[in-house]
Design a protein around this motif. Structure first.
Motif, PDB file in Angstrom:
ATOM      1  N   ALA A  62       0.839  -1.207   0.000  1.00  0.00           N
ATOM      2  CA  ALA A  62       0.000   0.000   0.000  1.00  0.00           C
ATOM      3  C   ALA A  62       0.869   1.251   0.000  1.00  0.00           C
ATOM      4  N   LEU A  63       1.905   1.258   0.823  1.00  0.00           N
ATOM      5  CA  LEU A  63       2.748   2.443   0.910  1.00  0.00           C
ATOM      6  C   LEU A  63       3.494   2.681  -0.397  1.00  0.00           C
ATOM      7  N   VAL A  64       3.944   1.605  -1.024  1.00  0.00           N
ATOM      8  CA  VAL A  64       4.640   1.767  -2.307  1.00  0.00           C
ATOM      9  C   VAL A  64       3.701   2.410  -3.324  1.00  0.00           C
ATOM     10  N   PHE A  65       2.452   1.923  -3.372  1.00  0.00           N
ATOM     11  CA  PHE A  65       1.544   2.463  -4.391  1.00  0.00           C
ATOM     12  C   PHE A  65       0.973   3.822  -4.016  1.00  0.00           C
ATOM     13  N   ALA A  66       0.861   4.087  -2.739  1.00  0.00           N
ATOM     14  CA  ALA A  66       0.332   5.394  -2.333  1.00  0.00           C
ATOM     15  C   ALA A  66       1.377   6.474  -2.507  1.00  0.00           C
ATOM     16  N   GLY A  67       2.644   6.085  -2.376  1.00  0.00           N
ATOM     17  CA  GLY A  67       3.628   7.120  -2.119  1.00  0.00           C
ATOM     18  C   GLY A  67       4.700   7.302  -3.145  1.00  0.00           C
ATOM     19  N   HIS A  68       4.480   6.780  -4.396  1.00  0.00           N
ATOM     20  CA  HIS A  68       5.640   6.992  -5.231  1.00  0.00           C
ATOM     21  C   HIS A  68       5.307   7.610  -6.580  1.00  0.00           C
ATOM     22  N   ASP A  69       4.290   7.111  -7.268  1.00  0.00           N
ATOM     23  CA  ASP A  69       3.841   7.845  -8.461  1.00  0.00           C
ATOM     24  C   ASP A  69       3.207   9.183  -8.089  1.00  0.00           C
ATOM     25  N   THR A  70       2.507   9.201  -6.967  1.00  0.00           N
ATOM     26  CA  THR A  70       1.868  10.440  -6.521  1.00  0.00           C
ATOM     27  C   THR A  70       2.906  11.557  -6.353  1.00  0.00           C
ATOM     28  N   VAL A  71       4.002  11.223  -5.687  1.00  0.00           N
ATOM     29  CA  VAL A  71       5.034  12.224  -5.432  1.00  0.00           C
ATOM     30  C   VAL A  71       5.731  12.619  -6.731  1.00  0.00           C
ATOM     31  N   THR A  72       6.058  11.606  -7.546  1.00  0.00           N
ATOM     32  CA  THR A  72       6.717  11.879  -8.840  1.00  0.00           C
ATOM     33  C   THR A  72       5.876  12.853  -9.663  1.00  0.00           C
ATOM     34  N   ASN A  73       4.598  12.525  -9.822  1.00  0.00           N
ATOM     35  CA  ASN A  73       3.717  13.374 -10.632  1.00  0.00           C
ATOM     36  C   ASN A  73       3.573  14.766 -10.023  1.00  0.00           C
ATOM     37  N   GLN A  74       3.512  14.835  -8.694  1.00  0.00           N
ATOM     38  CA  GLN A  74       3.323  16.143  -8.059  1.00  0.00           C
ATOM     39  C   GLN A  74       4.534  17.040  -8.263  1.00  0.00           C
ATOM     40  N   ILE A  75       5.727  16.453  -8.235  1.00  0.00           N
ATOM     41  CA  ILE A  75       6.929  17.263  -8.498  1.00  0.00           C
ATOM     42  C   ILE A  75       6.874  17.796  -9.931  1.00  0.00           C
ATOM     43  N   GLY A  76       6.520  16.935 -10.884  1.00  0.00           N
ATOM     44  CA  GLY A  76       6.410  17.382 -12.280  1.00  0.00           C
ATOM     45  C   GLY A  76       5.370  18.480 -12.440  1.00  0.00           C
ATOM     46  N   ASN A  77       4.174  18.266 -11.906  1.00  0.00           N
ATOM     47  CA  ASN A  77       3.105  19.265 -12.032  1.00  0.00           C
ATOM     48  C   ASN A  77       3.519  20.600 -11.416  1.00  0.00           C
ATOM     49  N   SER A  78       4.250  20.525 -10.319  1.00  0.00           N
ATOM     50  CA  SER A  78       4.620  21.738  -9.584  1.00  0.00           C
ATOM     51  C   SER A  78       5.677  22.530 -10.331  1.00  0.00           C
ATOM     52  N   VAL A  79       6.705  21.824 -10.857  1.00  0.00           N
ATOM     53  CA  VAL A  79       7.735  22.511 -11.633  1.00  0.00           C
ATOM     54  C   VAL A  79       7.104  23.145 -12.872  1.00  0.00           C
ATOM     55  N   LEU A  80       6.189  22.415 -13.503  1.00  0.00           N
ATOM     56  CA  LEU A  80       5.525  22.953 -14.695  1.00  0.00           C
ATOM     57  C   LEU A  80       4.711  24.206 -14.363  1.00  0.00           C
ATOM     58  N   ALA A  81       4.001  24.186 -13.250  1.00  0.00           N
ATOM     59  CA  ALA A  81       3.212  25.369 -12.864  1.00  0.00           C
ATOM     60  C   ALA A  81       4.133  26.576 -12.670  1.00  0.00           C
ATOM     61  N   LEU A  82       5.283  26.354 -12.052  1.00  0.00           N
ATOM     62  CA  LEU A  82       6.221  27.470 -11.837  1.00  0.00           C
ATOM     63  C   LEU A  82       6.802  27.956 -13.163  1.00  0.00           C
ATOM     64  N   LEU A  83       7.109  27.018 -14.072  1.00  0.00           N
ATOM     65  CA  LEU A  83       7.659  27.424 -15.370  1.00  0.00           C
ATOM     66  C   LEU A  83       6.635  28.212 -16.183  1.00  0.00           C
ATOM     67  N   ARG A  84       5.363  27.876 -16.002  1.00  0.00           N
ATOM     68  CA  ARG A  84       4.320  28.594 -16.741  1.00  0.00           C
ATOM     69  C   ARG A  84       3.995  29.945 -16.115  1.00  0.00           C
TER      70      ARG A  84
END
Ligand code: HEM
Length: 398
Positions: free
Chosen positions: A230-252
């Motif tokens: 559960a922890l592996v699936f809850a906590g790893h794609d979520t974080v990866t995607n959130q870092i990407g979304n966040s950097v993109l928001a700042l770049l925009r």
């Protein structure tokens, strides 16, 4: 119209105009497939946080889809698929294992991992934020948390790539077959790891859960396996995607990026705004066990309800000018981590990872998107939002 369809390619690319329409015109919306889509901040908080909106019904749908085998043997016991009292019991077990001491250890490791990852990338002047930085950071964090040796990270990655598609209710037979094999291997690996932690406790979450239950009601290896998965699936794609979304928001939003670079003390608020503006978890589903009313709409036993946190985070009743990205905002928490009884147990860790990533990446000089914005491709998921890759460039060696 035919109703809201979150799998529509235009909506996968940019769901926010459709959310705005739903918020204004039909906040508890019945989609084409009979599923209810909920968008208002208060309603989403209710659906995500209250026991009337259950998960056991979702587990049963999913178990039928994947059939017998390791997938359902392991996953049907995880915290995501329980209603009370089983949910409360598992939460009481996992929650306290995140001790202040463990979190402090993790903070130091996360900051160190983020710095180590960036060092060789600086000289290159170019990277893919997702593959070169965010994914390795999230994977290192979750494997450290679980006390997995670094040499096993590639295997963990392969298992998780094979299993993740089977968690979607749209999974096909080939994906399910591959997922069954991977889950069998992953469970065997965890059985060995847990045996090792029972004999040689370390500074990790599995050891902490064993220690917390020794004596009175010792935790079974099956429950530990379910929790680790559960922890592996809850906590790893979520974080990866959130870092990407966040950097993109700042770049925009270059002025907001400049503000953060000039005033690093704004980092915690900036991270919250990134979570609100473009959450990596857009929705969570529930199935209701008894008729009920939500903001005046009658829902029937067995109905599926999808709570759209991504929409609630843009509810103008909660956030002024919700479509504006503003790192100076302080208008209450986004619903990206859920609410109430199921509020994300990893929120503190996820925020640490996001802040460490933003600290390192926004420190690069001349940071910019290295492809045309229109070329960015989003993952094909209605629940998880993130770009497949995010190429950036910056002054080499900066
Ligand atoms: C639950 C989001 C990272 C562990 C949840 C829920 C959401 C969420 C929305 C509630 C699901 C529901 O109501 O059905 C996120 C986001 C993350 C993140 C956006 C990253 C940006 C993590 C991490 C961990 C974690 C790093 C663990 C290390 C959990 C667990 C639950 C959970 C165990 C289940 C809680 C329960 O059912 O009581 N998360 N999460 N999450 N999350 Fe996270």
């Amino acid at each position: 119209g035919t109703g809201f369809d979150p799998a529509d390619p235009a909506i996968l690319r940019d769901p926010y105009p459709s959310y705005a329409w739903l918020l204004r015109n039909d906040p508890v919306h019945r989609g084409a497939n009979g599923v209810w889509y909920v968008t208002r901040y208060d309603d989403v908080r209710t659906v995500l946080g209250e026991p009337r909106f259950g998960r056991a019904g979702i587990r049963d749908l999913w178990a039928t889809l994947v059939g017998p085998g390791p997938l359902s043997e392991v996953l049907r016991h995880t915290i995501f698929f329980q209603d009370d009292p089983d949910h409360a019991r598992l939460r009481a077990l996992i929650g306290p294992a995140f001790t202040p001491r463990l979190i402090r250890t993790m903070q130091a490791r996360i900051d160190e991992n983020a710095r180590d990852l960036l060092r060789p990338l600086r000289a290159r002047g170019r990277m893919d934020v997702v593959d070169d930085f965010a994914y390795p950071l999230a994977l290192a964090t979750i494997s450290t948390l679980l006390g997995m040796p670094a040499k096993d990270r590639d295997a963990l990655r392969a298992w998780s790539v094979a299993i993740a598609p089977t968690l979607d209710l749209l999974a096909g037979p080939d994906e399910i077959a591959r997922g069954q094999v991977a889950m069998g291997e992953f469970a065997a690996y965890l059985t060995e790891l847990i045996g090792d932690r029972r004999a040689h406790p370390g500074e990790d979450l599995i050891s902490a859960m064993i220690a917390a239950t020794t004596g009175r009601d010792p935790i079974t290896t099956d429950a530990l396996i379910g929790t680790a998965v559960a922890l592996v699936f809850a906590g790893h794609d979520t974080v990866t995607n959130q870092i990407g979304n966040s950097v993109l928001a700042l770049l925009r939003h270059p002025r907001q990026l400049a503000l953060l670079r000039a005033e690093p003390g704004r980092l915690p608020a900036a991270a919250e705004e990134c979570l609100r503006y473009d959450s990596s978890v857009q929705s969570n589903s529930r199935r209701i066990a008894a008729d009920l009313e939500l903001s005046g709409t009658k829902l029937r036993q067995g109905d599926l309800v999808v709570a759209l946190a991504g929409a609630a985070n843009r509810d103008p009743a909660q956030f002024t000018e919700p479509d504006r990205f503003d790192i100076g905002r302080a208008e209450g928490p986004p619903l990206s981590f859920g609410a109430g009884m199921r509020f994300c147990l990893g929120a503190l860790l996820a925020r640490m990872e996001l802040k460490a990533a933003l600290r390192e990446l926004t420190g690069l000089t001349g940071l910019r998107l290295a492809v045309a914005d229109g070329e960015l491709v989003y993952r094909r998921s209605t629940m998880f939002r993130g770009v497949v890759s995010l190429p950036i460039s910056y002054a080499a060696g900066a």
